[in-house]
Enzyme design. Sequence first.
Site, PDB file in Angstrom:
ATOM      1  N   ASP A  13      57.819 -11.399  33.695  1.00 39.42           N
ATOM      2  CA  ASP A  13      57.498 -12.247  34.856  1.00 39.42           C
ATOM      3  C   ASP A  13      57.786 -13.721  34.595  1.00 39.42           C
ATOM      4  O   ASP A  13      57.119 -14.599  35.140  1.00 39.42           O
ATOM      5  CB  ASP A  13      56.020 -12.098  35.281  1.00 39.42           C
ATOM      6  CG  ASP A  13      55.650 -10.655  35.521  1.00 39.42           C
ATOM      7  OD1 ASP A  13      56.464  -9.935  36.120  1.00 39.42           O
ATOM      8  OD2 ASP A  13      54.557 -10.234  35.088  1.00 39.42           O
ATOM      9  N   LYS A  16      63.202 -14.348  35.369  1.00 36.43           N
ATOM     10  CA  LYS A  16      64.572 -13.939  35.025  1.00 36.43           C
ATOM     11  C   LYS A  16      65.452 -13.788  36.262  1.00 36.43           C
ATOM     12  O   LYS A  16      66.638 -14.087  36.234  1.00 36.43           O
ATOM     13  CB  LYS A  16      64.539 -12.605  34.252  1.00 36.43           C
ATOM     14  CG  LYS A  16      63.883 -12.736  32.888  1.00 36.43           C
ATOM     15  CD  LYS A  16      63.822 -11.415  32.150  1.00 36.43           C
ATOM     16  CE  LYS A  16      62.780 -10.463  32.663  1.00 36.43           C
ATOM     17  NZ  LYS A  16      61.389 -10.846  32.433  1.00 36.43           N
ATOM     18  N   GLY A  40      60.101  -6.273  38.444  1.00 37.01           N
ATOM     19  CA  GLY A  40      60.134  -6.867  39.785  1.00 37.01           C
ATOM     20  C   GLY A  40      60.768  -8.237  39.642  1.00 37.01           C
ATOM     21  O   GLY A  40      60.125  -9.163  39.179  1.00 37.01           O
ATOM     22  N   HIS A  41      62.051  -8.329  39.948  1.00 41.41           N
ATOM     23  CA  HIS A  41      62.750  -9.607  39.783  1.00 41.41           C
ATOM     24  C   HIS A  41      62.888 -10.294  41.140  1.00 41.41           C
ATOM     25  O   HIS A  41      63.469  -9.746  42.066  1.00 41.41           O
ATOM     26  CB  HIS A  41      64.117  -9.371  39.127  1.00 41.41           C
ATOM     27  CG  HIS A  41      63.984  -8.881  37.710  1.00 41.41           C
ATOM     28  ND1 HIS A  41      65.039  -8.500  36.945  1.00 41.41           N
ATOM     29  CD2 HIS A  41      62.885  -8.741  36.927  1.00 41.41           C
ATOM     30  CE1 HIS A  41      64.591  -8.139  35.741  1.00 41.41           C
ATOM     31  NE2 HIS A  41      63.289  -8.270  35.716  1.00 41.41           N
ATOM     32  N   GLN A 229      61.094  -7.143  31.691  1.00 39.31           N
ATOM     33  CA  GLN A 229      59.873  -7.364  30.902  1.00 39.31           C
ATOM     34  C   GLN A 229      60.105  -8.470  29.849  1.00 39.31           C
ATOM     35  O   GLN A 229      60.957  -9.321  30.064  1.00 39.31           O
ATOM     36  CB  GLN A 229      59.382  -6.058  30.252  1.00 39.31           C
ATOM     37  CG  GLN A 229      58.882  -5.026  31.262  1.00 39.31           C
ATOM     38  CD  GLN A 229      59.965  -4.101  31.792  1.00 39.31           C
ATOM     39  OE1 GLN A 229      60.818  -3.651  31.054  1.00 39.31           O
ATOM     40  NE2 GLN A 229      59.911  -3.785  33.063  1.00 39.31           N
TER      41      GLN A 229
HETATM   42  P1  IMP Z   1      54.881   0.494  32.278  1.00 39.75           P
HETATM   43  O1  IMP Z   1      56.148  -0.189  31.948  1.00 39.75           O
HETATM   44  O2  IMP Z   1      54.721   0.782  33.732  1.00 39.75           O
HETATM   45  O3  IMP Z   1      54.633   1.698  31.409  1.00 39.75           O
HETATM   46  O4  IMP Z   1      53.666  -0.522  31.935  1.00 39.75           O
HETATM   47  C1  IMP Z   1      53.352  -0.896  30.600  1.00 39.75           C
HETATM   48  C2  IMP Z   1      52.897  -2.357  30.533  1.00 39.75           C
HETATM   49  O5  IMP Z   1      54.003  -3.194  30.832  1.00 39.75           O
HETATM   50  C3  IMP Z   1      51.816  -2.730  31.551  1.00 39.75           C
HETATM   51  O6  IMP Z   1      50.992  -3.716  30.971  1.00 39.75           O
HETATM   52  C4  IMP Z   1      52.600  -3.342  32.703  1.00 39.75           C
HETATM   53  O7  IMP Z   1      51.821  -4.242  33.454  1.00 39.75           O
HETATM   54  C5  IMP Z   1      53.681  -4.064  31.913  1.00 39.75           C
HETATM   55  N1  IMP Z   1      54.915  -4.262  32.692  1.00 39.75           N
HETATM   56  C6  IMP Z   1      55.861  -3.342  32.996  1.00 39.75           C
HETATM   57  N2  IMP Z   1      56.856  -3.896  33.695  1.00 39.75           N
HETATM   58  C7  IMP Z   1      56.552  -5.200  33.820  1.00 39.75           C
HETATM   59  C8  IMP Z   1      57.220  -6.305  34.414  1.00 39.75           C
HETATM   60  O8  IMP Z   1      58.329  -6.204  34.962  1.00 39.75           O
HETATM   61  N3  IMP Z   1      56.588  -7.504  34.326  1.00 39.75           N
HETATM   62  C9  IMP Z   1      55.405  -7.651  33.679  1.00 39.75           C
HETATM   63  N4  IMP Z   1      54.740  -6.654  33.113  1.00 39.75           N
HETATM   64  C10 IMP Z   1      55.314  -5.431  33.176  1.00 39.75           C
END
Ligand code: IMP
Length: 434
Positions: A13, A16, A40-41, A229
């Site tokens: 977040d 990017k 989520g970009h 991420q």
């Molecule tokens: P997952 O990727 O859905 O398995 O989530 C694992 C962890 O990564 C959680 O803490 C999510 O909130 C975090 N996470 C996954 N994708 C994003 C992102 O695009 N931005 C911020 N945090 C993310």
Amino acid sequence: MPGVVVVGSQWGDEGKGKVVDLLTEQADVVARYQGGNNAGHTVMFNDKTHVLHLIPSGIFRPGKQMVLGNGVVVDPGALLDEIDSLRRAGVEVGDNLKISDAANLVMPYHKAFDKLREQLRGAGKIGTTGRGIGPAYEDKMARKGVRFSDFHPGHEQKFCERLKEVLQEKNVLLRSHFNDQDAPLFDVEEIYRRQLAYYQRIKPFLCDTSALLNDALEAGKTVLFEGAQGPQLDVDHGTYPYVTSSSTVAGGACTGCGVGPTRISQVIGITKAYTTRVGEGPFPTEITEGPIGELLQQRGQEVGATTGRVRRCGWFDAVVVRQAARLNGLTGLAIMKLDVLDTLETIRIGVGYTDSEGNHYDSIPHWLGSYGGLSPVYEDLPGWNTPLRGITRYGKLPRAAKAYLERISAEAGVPVILVSTGPRREETIFLEQG
Ligand code: IMP
């Protein structure tokens, strides 16, 4: 700039989407290499805010090639929804999008198991996005994944037999969890039919994207590799187990796109001027009390672009960004949302940690994710108390803002090459490339 990786430097977040959209102007190809629609970009285009989950953030620039590499896990239904909604907004999505036929699919049972696991973890939950990302990568590594190439015509029966085997195991697990022989089962026929329908629509986009990307690089084209991420969510290097299930660091661009490390010439670390995190897990510089955390959350509009969850907010953590510089081999920093700090009298930077026994840490110990217990050591800098929104020249920044940027750059050991002073394309300062 032939191969340029754009990665997050914190917990994701960082912004990017805006940087990839900007840099796409000088690039030919933009490729996502890991993650899925957990990302989520956010990109502002034609005065509207668009949130992309799978499709690379360069899609708004006509004539540029977008790629989803083999390392991305693709939920076909979510992908088609995203394509449809971009087309409705007047954005072209056709030959300008290519998807690796070696990409693994996020299947309906992955989403069900993601939610179930989180329920079972109770208070120890990770706070996943619930998009089935972890279970999809698990199946990929366990060699039980489904890839687009599995739909290759003429092999339907063999594919269904393999799917049946995979589902047998899922159904046993589900039934034992619910302790109920009547627990809802995943049905091979139904899943196959729906996935085949998705595949028919996605087929024109599929190819060997490793070949496409290497040909482009060979022809002297510029490829931007768009990370999702951030390094603190990386499965090897992040605050494990509170991480996602992929290699979010720059090295992931090579495995996730099928290009060699010699192709990468720059790695740009996207860095928010403060720190945020969504989901559970340690966050040493988090501000849990008082008005400042709320101010950052509100001025920064810190709400998760995928799940709508409010992001946890805190001071800039130089330990995290120093580690990002090391893990990614960063060559430049893009500092985002500097304007969010405009009204603060004093701005803090976390420069190290201490534990309850007074031991000092200047890097993140690997047990932090499991046990926590570290407090930040802060350095205080004066705020600038002036609106920065829309400033486009470094020379126009107040002295205190420049001092803050210089401090961040010195801590990371990486030059600042871009500063964002608002969400729009034009609200950006480009510095000399380091
Ligand atoms: P997952 O990727 O859905 O398995 O989530 C694992 C962890 O990564 C959680 O803490 C999510 O909130 C975090 N996470 C996954 N994708 C994003 C992102 O695009 N931005 C911020 N945090 C993310």
